[in-house]
Enzyme design. Structure first.
Site, PDB file in Angstrom:
ATOM      1  N   HIS A   1      30.723 -66.730-100.133  1.00 30.69           N
ATOM      2  CA  HIS A   1      30.692 -67.816-101.131  1.00 30.69           C
ATOM      3  C   HIS A   1      30.233 -67.113-102.358  1.00 30.69           C
ATOM      4  O   HIS A   1      29.178 -66.721-102.550  1.00 30.69           O
ATOM      5  CB  HIS A   1      29.671 -68.777-100.878  1.00 30.69           C
TER       6      HIS A   1
ATOM      7  N   GLU B   1      22.706 -67.376 -90.856  1.00 34.16           N
ATOM      8  CA  GLU B   1      21.764 -67.385 -91.916  1.00 34.16           C
ATOM      9  C   GLU B   1      20.306 -67.349 -91.564  1.00 34.16           C
ATOM     10  O   GLU B   1      19.417 -68.277 -91.826  1.00 34.16           O
ATOM     11  CB  GLU B   1      21.939 -68.705 -92.822  1.00 34.16           C
TER      12      GLU B   1
ATOM     13  N   GLU C   1      33.928 -67.405 -94.984  1.00 37.99           N
ATOM     14  CA  GLU C   1      33.768 -68.817 -95.542  1.00 37.99           C
ATOM     15  C   GLU C   1      34.066 -68.567 -97.297  1.00 37.99           C
ATOM     16  O   GLU C   1      33.248 -68.896 -97.836  1.00 37.99           O
ATOM     17  CB  GLU C   1      32.392 -69.337 -95.458  1.00 37.99           C
TER      18      GLU C   1
ATOM     19  N   ASP D   1      34.825 -68.849-100.715  1.00 43.22           N
ATOM     20  CA  ASP D   1      35.394 -69.556-101.861  1.00 43.22           C
ATOM     21  C   ASP D   1      34.694 -69.101-103.149  1.00 43.22           C
ATOM     22  O   ASP D   1      33.625 -68.284-103.203  1.00 43.22           O
ATOM     23  CB  ASP D   1      35.136 -71.059-101.562  1.00 43.22           C
TER      24      ASP D   1
ATOM     25  N   ASN E   1      26.392 -64.210 -88.670  1.00 45.62           N
ATOM     26  CA  ASN E   1      27.072 -64.829 -89.933  1.00 45.62           C
ATOM     27  C   ASN E   1      26.128 -65.086 -91.110  1.00 45.62           C
ATOM     28  O   ASN E   1      24.952 -65.609 -90.799  1.00 45.62           O
ATOM     29  CB  ASN E   1      27.988 -66.124 -89.582  1.00 45.62           C
TER      30      ASN E   1
HETATM   31  C1  XIL Z   1      28.866 -76.999 -95.334  1.00 46.23           C
HETATM   32  C2  XIL Z   1      30.259 -77.850 -95.309  1.00 46.23           C
HETATM   33  O1  XIL Z   1      31.159 -77.321 -95.935  1.00 46.23           O
HETATM   34  C3  XIL Z   1      29.694 -79.217 -95.728  1.00 46.23           C
HETATM   35  O2  XIL Z   1      30.757 -80.201 -95.571  1.00 46.23           O
HETATM   36  C4  XIL Z   1      28.577 -79.791 -95.018  1.00 46.23           C
HETATM   37  O3  XIL Z   1      28.072 -80.950 -95.676  1.00 46.23           O
HETATM   38  C5  XIL Z   1      27.571 -78.692 -95.384  1.00 46.23           C
HETATM   39  O4  XIL Z   1      28.027 -77.559 -94.557  1.00 46.23           O
HETATM   40  N1  XIL Z   1      27.425 -72.042 -94.984  1.00 46.23           N
HETATM   41  C6  XIL Z   1      27.742 -72.482 -93.639  1.00 46.23           C
HETATM   42  C7  XIL Z   1      28.577 -73.541 -93.581  1.00 46.23           C
HETATM   43  O5  XIL Z   1      27.577 -71.775 -92.699  1.00 46.23           O
HETATM   44  O6  XIL Z   1      28.788 -74.324 -92.277  1.00 46.23           O
HETATM   45  C8  XIL Z   1      28.474 -74.677 -94.734  1.00 46.23           C
HETATM   46  O7  XIL Z   1      29.276 -75.715 -94.652  1.00 46.23           O
HETATM   47  C9  XIL Z   1      28.611 -73.999 -95.915  1.00 46.23           C
HETATM   48  C10 XIL Z   1      27.524 -72.898 -96.165  1.00 46.23           C
END
Ligand code: XIL
Length: 395
Positions: free
Chosen positions: A257, A170, A288, A290, A216
């Protein structure tokens, strides 16, 4: 002659499938997708299907189903939190390796690969670090040394056990930030300048010659208009420059996401995005995935069904795009089930949820069956087995 050749190939393919204990692509109509795990279905494509693992849930004896699903459905795992800097080094100089080591042992016991997450990110940093920089007790020069030591220590500790590292996470701003022109954002860019990105990849490579090193980020699913507010274009440009400069980067991770309240991508937009990155010689991964929904009005099936369907559709678009690109090596879900998803705690105004492929009671949702169907139905000519990528040594 032709027939004979076909038979030989078919027998050989069946033998390979038998050793892998997976259903060959030619299995025929008796195959019932519900009889197979996601990991077995993905293995047909040499694709790794993963999940983020919540270590507390994994070790909760009162919640055995969570552990059982992580084992049985997935061929790769990512630590949801326990490899982040605040978890690994809560006090300066004192590392807490145990939770991450336990996850790695679990993965080994279950024949799973591990994605390392994350080496350099602006979130979940230990307070001693951010406060030290804020109050001036840590200088910029010292900060760069601290980052180098962190990457070196962590990558060496896990050396040989991590398949893919999220080296930098990020680093790019979003069009809704100010200024809207995409720029390098966050703690590291502010304190060290953008050069920290190339440095991080070089330090990680020096510590482990074999791990695949990834950049990422989120909202990478499709290129925009190519203009100053196009985040994907910005990332493409800097990743291309990293490659040209001989920086040892191996892959691009698209977090994935998504939310059902937004416009839907189509599979070809997403596969075009992947192709532009893999044409640079990179591997790709969804890291990641969802697909969340607004939940305030979900009182009955009138509201629930369209959300479940839209979630299934969006999961499917990302997986199909991944399948279409043989350099897309893995597809990781951010959480197993809605009762352990980060979404309800992070997206509260308005409340969101329903983001994963299993519900609160571990019942598989439409998205689960859709992913499985995609894995079962895909095959040549458009879907070919994954092509392994060799770590880039850099120069
Ligand atoms: C999130 C986790 O799922 C949570 O449990 C934590 O409190 C915060 O981080 N992008 C990422 C992940 O790269 O590391 C994040 O994970 C979600 C967004």
């Amino acid at each position: 002659m032709k027939l004979r050749r076909f038979t030989v190939v078919a027998v050989a393919a069946a033998a390979v499938a038998a050793t892998l204990n997976v259903v060959p692509a030619s299995a025929g109509p008796t195959t019932k997708p519900a009889d197979q795990s996601l990991r077995a279905a993905a293995a047909r494509h040499n694709l790794y299907i993963g999940t983020a693992v919540d270590s507390t849930a994994l070790n909760d004896a009162a919640d055995p189903k969570y552990r059982e699903l992580v084992k049985s459905q997935f061929s790769s795992v990512t630590a949801e939190n326990v490899m982040k800097w605040e978890s690994l080094e809560p006090t300066r100089g004192t590392y807490n390796w145990a939770p991450a080591d336990e996850l790695i042992a679990f993965a080994k016991a279950n024949h799973q690969l591990v994605r390392g997450h994350v080496l350099v990110w602006h979130n979940q940093l230990p307070a001693w670090l951010t406060e030290g920089v804020a109050d001036g007790s840590i200088s910029k020069t010292e900060l760069r040394e601290i980052l180098k030591n962190h990457i070196t220590n962590v990558v060496k500790h896990f050396k040989g056990k991590i398949w893919q590292w999220d080296v930098v996470n990020e680093a790019a701003s979003d069009p809704w930030d100010s200024p809207s022109t995409i720029h390098y954002k966050g703690f590291w860019a502010q304190n060290l300048g953008e050069g920290y990105i190339a440095d991080a990849f070089r330090w990680a490579r020096a510590a482990d010659p074999k791990a695949l090193l990834f950049y990422n980020d989120y909202n990478l699913e499709a290129f925009g208009d190519g203009g100053p507010s196009d985040k994907v274009q910005f990332i493409y440009n800097f990743v291309k420059k990293l490659k040209a400069d001989g920086v040892p980067i191996d892959g691009i991770g698209a977090q994935g996401h998504l939310g059902t309240q937004y416009g839907n991508y189509d599979v070809f937009q997403v596969s075009d995005m992947l192709k532009r990155f893999t044409d640079l010689g990179l591997a790709a991964a969804f890291t990641e995935v969802d697909v969340r929904s607004y939940t305030a009005t979900v009182a009955d099936s009138n509201e629930l069904n369209p959300r479940l369907q839209a979630s299934a559709y969006n999961h499917s678009v990302l997986l199909q795009a991944c399948l279409l690109n043989p350099k897309c090596l893995s597809f990781t879900l951010w959480g197993v089930s809605d009762n352990h998803s980060w979404v309800p705690t992070w997206f509260t105004d308005p409340p969101e949820g329903l983001a994963t492929v299993y519900d609160e009671t571990y019942q598989p949702k439409k998205a689960y069956f859709q992913l499985k169907a995609d894995l079962f139905l895909a095959g040549p000519p458009y879907v070919q087995p994954r092509v392994p990528v060799k770590p880039n040594k850099g120069r």
